[in-house]
Design a protein around this motif. Structure first.
Motif, short mmCIF file in Angstrom:
data_model
loop_
_atom_site.label_atom_id
_atom_site.label_comp_id
_atom_site.label_asym_id
_atom_site.label_seq_id
_atom_site.Cartn_x
_atom_site.Cartn_y
_atom_site.Cartn_z
N TRP A 52 0.88 -1.18 0.00
CA TRP A 52 0.00 0.00 0.00
C TRP A 52 0.91 1.21 0.00
O TRP A 52 1.64 1.46 0.96
CB TRP A 52 -0.89 -0.01 1.23
N LEU A 53 0.89 1.98 -1.07
CA LEU A 53 1.79 3.12 -1.23
C LEU A 53 1.07 4.44 -1.07
O LEU A 53 -0.16 4.51 -1.23
CB LEU A 53 2.45 3.06 -2.62
N ALA A 85 4.31 -1.15 -10.28
CA ALA A 85 5.30 -1.81 -9.42
C ALA A 85 4.66 -2.78 -8.42
O ALA A 85 5.14 -3.91 -8.29
CB ALA A 85 6.16 -0.77 -8.72
N PRO A 86 3.59 -2.42 -7.70
CA PRO A 86 3.01 -3.39 -6.77
C PRO A 86 2.43 -4.63 -7.47
O PRO A 86 2.43 -5.71 -6.89
CB PRO A 86 1.89 -2.61 -6.07
N HIS A 112 -3.31 7.59 -2.19
CA HIS A 112 -3.12 6.19 -1.82
C HIS A 112 -3.12 5.36 -3.10
O HIS A 112 -4.04 5.47 -3.92
CB HIS A 112 -4.26 5.72 -0.92
N ILE A 113 -2.10 4.55 -3.28
CA ILE A 113 -2.04 3.59 -4.37
C ILE A 113 -2.13 2.23 -3.68
O ILE A 113 -1.18 1.78 -3.06
CB ILE A 113 -0.77 3.73 -5.24
N VAL A 114 -3.32 1.64 -3.74
CA VAL A 114 -3.65 0.48 -2.93
C VAL A 114 -3.70 -0.78 -3.80
O VAL A 114 -4.49 -0.85 -4.74
CB VAL A 114 -5.01 0.68 -2.24
N PRO A 115 -2.87 -1.78 -3.47
CA PRO A 115 -2.92 -3.03 -4.24
C PRO A 115 -4.16 -3.84 -3.85
O PRO A 115 -4.43 -4.05 -2.67
CB PRO A 115 -1.64 -3.75 -3.80
N ARG A 156 11.73 -1.89 -9.50
CA ARG A 156 10.77 -1.96 -10.62
C ARG A 156 10.28 -0.59 -11.07
O ARG A 156 9.44 -0.50 -11.94
CB ARG A 156 9.62 -2.86 -10.21
N LEU A 157 10.78 0.44 -10.45
CA LEU A 157 10.32 1.79 -10.81
C LEU A 157 11.24 2.44 -11.82
O LEU A 157 12.35 2.44 -11.85
CB LEU A 157 10.19 2.65 -9.56
#
Length: 157
Positions: A52-53, A85-86, A112-115, A156-157
């Motif tokens: 969770w980014l 990336a996630p 929020h970048i939520v997987p 991975r970025l």
């Protein structure tokens, strides 16, 4: 307001993001997964979801419409990169990108970048995913795991 190229806070009393930015050089890997002059990506804390980014402007901003043109120019690229990336690291089937920035101490704009894993319970899909944030400590992604994920995501970025 600071110039576009200055990656420091210009305010934000009692702001968690600005306090972290003030000690940027000493932040652990989970707090500075990736960054440029305008943005910093960190692993969320208190979450039960690995990967969770959070994407944060590096200066104090409280509304999306207050982003500078330079910040806006790379905003979409960051969101896409941080969504890809996630998927590679966690195997999630998609990511959610969400922005509210109204909680006490967290009014600094952040995304929020939520997987979203394939097996995520239906009650935790969509807005329900926020039930997995600020979980009891035994359920949280540990600092060590978040640091390990930070290294994997960075490659991975």
């Amino acid at each position: 307001m600071t110039p576009d190229s200055t990656p420091v806070s210009d305010g934000g009393r009692d702001c968690y993001a600005c306090a972290a930015e003030a000690r940027f050089d000493t932040l652990p890997p989970r707090e500075r997964i990736a960054f440029d002059a305008h943005w910093r990506a960190a692993h969320a804390f208190g979450t039960a979801l690995p990967g969770w980014l959070v994407l944060l402007p590096r200066r104090h901003v409280t509304a999306v419409h207050d982003l500078t043109d330079a910040e806006a120019a790379t905003f979409g690229t960051w969101q896409v990169r941080l969504s890809r990336a996630p998927r590679e690291v966690t195997g999630c089937v998609r990511t959610y990108v969400v922005q509210f920035a109204e909680a006490e101490g967290f009014a600094h704009v952040h995304f929020h970048i939520v997987p979203r894993a394939g097996g995520l319970a239906p009650a935790h899909r969509g807005p329900g995913v926020f039930e997995l944030l600020r979980r009891p400590e035994p359920e949280q992604v540990t600092a060590a795991r978040a640091d390990h994920l930070a290294h994997a995501l960075r490659t991975r970025l």
